[in-house]
Motif scaffolding. Structure first.
Motif, PDB file in Angstrom:
ATOM      1  N   ALA A  87       0.855  -1.282   0.188  1.00 45.01           N
ATOM      2  CA  ALA A  87       0.051  -0.047  -0.143  1.00 45.01           C
ATOM      3  C   ALA A  87       1.164   1.334   0.029  1.00 45.01           C
ATOM      4  O   ALA A  87       1.996   1.317   0.642  1.00 45.01           O
ATOM      5  CB  ALA A  87      -0.949  -0.044   1.395  1.00 45.01           C
ATOM      6  N   LEU A  88       0.493   2.218  -0.833  1.00 44.77           N
ATOM      7  CA  LEU A  88       1.219   3.570  -0.866  1.00 44.77           C
ATOM      8  C   LEU A  88       0.760   4.390   0.268  1.00 44.77           C
ATOM      9  O   LEU A  88      -0.525   4.646   0.496  1.00 44.77           O
ATOM     10  CB  LEU A  88       1.195   4.116  -2.308  1.00 44.77           C
ATOM     11  CG  LEU A  88       1.966   5.402  -2.501  1.00 44.77           C
ATOM     12  CD1 LEU A  88       3.280   5.220  -2.334  1.00 44.77           C
ATOM     13  CD2 LEU A  88       1.443   6.012  -3.731  1.00 44.77           C
ATOM     14  N   ARG A  89       1.580   4.855   1.228  1.00 39.69           N
ATOM     15  CA  ARG A  89       1.181   5.529   2.322  1.00 39.69           C
ATOM     16  C   ARG A  89       1.826   6.843   2.377  1.00 39.69           C
ATOM     17  O   ARG A  89       2.719   7.067   1.865  1.00 39.69           O
ATOM     18  CB  ARG A  89       1.651   4.847   3.756  1.00 39.69           C
ATOM     19  CG  ARG A  89       1.154   3.417   3.956  1.00 39.69           C
ATOM     20  CD  ARG A  89       1.310   2.813   5.069  1.00 39.69           C
ATOM     21  NE  ARG A  89       1.704   3.750   6.446  1.00 39.69           N
ATOM     22  CZ  ARG A  89       0.514   4.030   6.948  1.00 39.69           C
ATOM     23  NH1 ARG A  89      -0.593   3.227   6.715  1.00 39.69           N
ATOM     24  NH2 ARG A  89       0.704   4.465   8.266  1.00 39.69           N
ATOM     25  N   LEU A  90       1.151   7.895   3.042  1.00 33.41           N
ATOM     26  CA  LEU A  90       1.517   9.287   3.090  1.00 33.41           C
ATOM     27  C   LEU A  90       2.105   9.435   4.479  1.00 33.41           C
ATOM     28  O   LEU A  90       1.464   9.189   5.531  1.00 33.41           O
ATOM     29  CB  LEU A  90       0.333  10.191   2.720  1.00 33.41           C
ATOM     30  CG  LEU A  90       0.877  11.698   2.837  1.00 33.41           C
ATOM     31  CD1 LEU A  90       1.773  12.049   1.721  1.00 33.41           C
ATOM     32  CD2 LEU A  90      -0.364  12.534   2.619  1.00 33.41           C
ATOM     33  N   GLU A  91       3.426   9.629   4.565  1.00 36.55           N
ATOM     34  CA  GLU A  91       3.826   9.829   5.974  1.00 36.55           C
ATOM     35  C   GLU A  91       4.941  11.076   6.085  1.00 36.55           C
ATOM     36  O   GLU A  91       5.414  11.516   5.033  1.00 36.55           O
ATOM     37  CB  GLU A  91       5.126   8.648   6.039  1.00 36.55           C
ATOM     38  CG  GLU A  91       4.383   7.456   5.895  1.00 36.55           C
ATOM     39  CD  GLU A  91       4.992   6.241   6.279  1.00 36.55           C
ATOM     40  OE1 GLU A  91       6.459   6.255   6.390  1.00 36.55           O
ATOM     41  OE2 GLU A  91       4.709   5.241   6.157  1.00 36.55           O
ATOM     42  N   PRO A  92       4.770  11.360   7.102  1.00 38.35           N
ATOM     43  CA  PRO A  92       5.594  12.943   7.419  1.00 38.35           C
ATOM     44  C   PRO A  92       7.143  12.754   7.311  1.00 38.35           C
ATOM     45  O   PRO A  92       7.843  11.631   7.334  1.00 38.35           O
ATOM     46  CB  PRO A  92       5.409  13.240   9.127  1.00 38.35           C
ATOM     47  CG  PRO A  92       4.918  12.036   9.592  1.00 38.35           C
ATOM     48  CD  PRO A  92       4.419  10.985   8.450  1.00 38.35           C
ATOM     49  N   ALA A  93       7.752  13.780   6.583  1.00 41.12           N
ATOM     50  CA  ALA A  93       9.219  13.679   6.383  1.00 41.12           C
ATOM     51  C   ALA A  93       9.694  15.096   6.534  1.00 41.12           C
ATOM     52  O   ALA A  93       9.333  15.901   5.774  1.00 41.12           O
ATOM     53  CB  ALA A  93       9.381  13.508   4.865  1.00 41.12           C
ATOM     54  N   TRP A  97       5.493  16.218   3.701  1.00 37.09           N
ATOM     55  CA  TRP A  97       5.015  14.838   3.330  1.00 37.09           C
ATOM     56  C   TRP A  97       5.698  14.010   2.458  1.00 37.09           C
ATOM     57  O   TRP A  97       6.293  14.673   1.199  1.00 37.09           O
ATOM     58  CB  TRP A  97       3.503  14.763   3.477  1.00 37.09           C
ATOM     59  CG  TRP A  97       3.163  15.307   4.435  1.00 37.09           C
ATOM     60  CD1 TRP A  97       2.817  16.772   4.801  1.00 37.09           C
ATOM     61  CD2 TRP A  97       2.431  14.626   5.602  1.00 37.09           C
ATOM     62  NE1 TRP A  97       2.003  16.936   5.903  1.00 37.09           N
ATOM     63  CE2 TRP A  97       2.023  15.665   6.638  1.00 37.09           C
ATOM     64  CE3 TRP A  97       2.218  13.317   6.204  1.00 37.09           C
ATOM     65  CZ2 TRP A  97       1.357  15.195   7.814  1.00 37.09           C
ATOM     66  CZ3 TRP A  97       1.734  13.016   7.121  1.00 37.09           C
ATOM     67  CH2 TRP A  97       1.241  13.880   7.984  1.00 37.09           C
ATOM     68  N   GLU A  98       5.795  12.837   2.315  1.00 34.00           N
ATOM     69  CA  GLU A  98       6.331  12.059   1.348  1.00 34.00           C
ATOM     70  C   GLU A  98       5.584  10.702   1.056  1.00 34.00           C
ATOM     71  O   GLU A  98       4.991  10.408   2.265  1.00 34.00           O
ATOM     72  CB  GLU A  98       7.704  11.721   1.383  1.00 34.00           C
ATOM     73  CG  GLU A  98       8.124  10.735   2.400  1.00 34.00           C
ATOM     74  CD  GLU A  98       9.669  10.436   2.602  1.00 34.00           C
ATOM     75  OE1 GLU A  98      10.231  11.096   1.865  1.00 34.00           O
ATOM     76  OE2 GLU A  98      10.120   9.440   3.390  1.00 34.00           O
ATOM     77  N   SER A  99       5.468  10.096   0.043  1.00 32.15           N
ATOM     78  CA  SER A  99       4.821   8.774  -0.310  1.00 32.15           C
ATOM     79  C   SER A  99       6.001   7.668   0.224  1.00 32.15           C
ATOM     80  O   SER A  99       6.975   7.851  -0.270  1.00 32.15           O
ATOM     81  CB  SER A  99       4.061   8.750  -1.488  1.00 32.15           C
ATOM     82  OG  SER A  99       5.107   8.817  -2.614  1.00 32.15           O
TER      83      SER A  99
END
Length: 173
Positions: A87-93, A97-99
């Protein structure tokens, strides 16, 4: 064996480049395991990897030449993508944000599924694809600018050096 890993290309392009210039880097279980280890991925069965690689290679090659995509190859990629437990997730970076791909399962099916899904994104996104202009190379790559003709600076350097040598030997004056 030295694998044709550029380190700058999307995963499906690196995967497609396991077949170039008459060399098949997935031809034996040992070679396949070595390539997947170099990419820090779990090694699937070589037959399944070759089937997906051949389809991805064919589709990317057709795209690089401006040809229509082969429906059987599209179906092969879609079948692997459908079986992908990822699954492609959106995460803090940092500040944004980055996928990032999160594997909901692990193992060979997840690896091939992720490669197939990335190939679908690359092909659907319309990214330009090219073959290296070096006469002895032919590796696929995604150019970062319109004038890029070579997959790597070493190919560019070898081509320039050969051109210089030809000029020097043809014109002894």
């Amino acid at each position: 064996m030295e694998y044709p890993i550029l380190g700058t290309e999307p995963l499906p392009v690196e995967f497609a480049n396991t077949l170039y210039g008459g060399v098949d880097c997935l031809s034996t279980p040992e070679l396949a395991a070595g390539w997947f280890a170099e990419m820090a991925l779990a090694a699937p069965a070589p037959e399944a990897a070759r089937a997906l690689r051949d389809a991805v290679h064919g589709l990317l090659d057709a795209r690089s030449k401006g040809l229509p995509l082969d429906e059987a190859q599209v179906e092969t990629v879609n079948a692997h993508a459908a079986a992908a437990p990822t699954a492609l997730r959106l995460e803090p970076a940092g500040d944004g944000w980055e996928s990032r791909w999160a594997e909901t399962a692990t193992g060979p099916a997840a690896v091939l599924g992720r490669i197939a899904t990335c190939a679908v994104e690359l092909l659907a996104g319309g990214a330009p694809l090219r073959r290296c202009a070096a006469p002895d190379c032919g590796v696929l790559f995604v150019p970062q600018h319109a004038r890029r003709r070579f997959c790597h600076p070493t190919c560019s350097g070898r081509t320039r050096q050969a051109r210089y040598h030809r000029r020097r030997t043809e014109d002894p004056a």
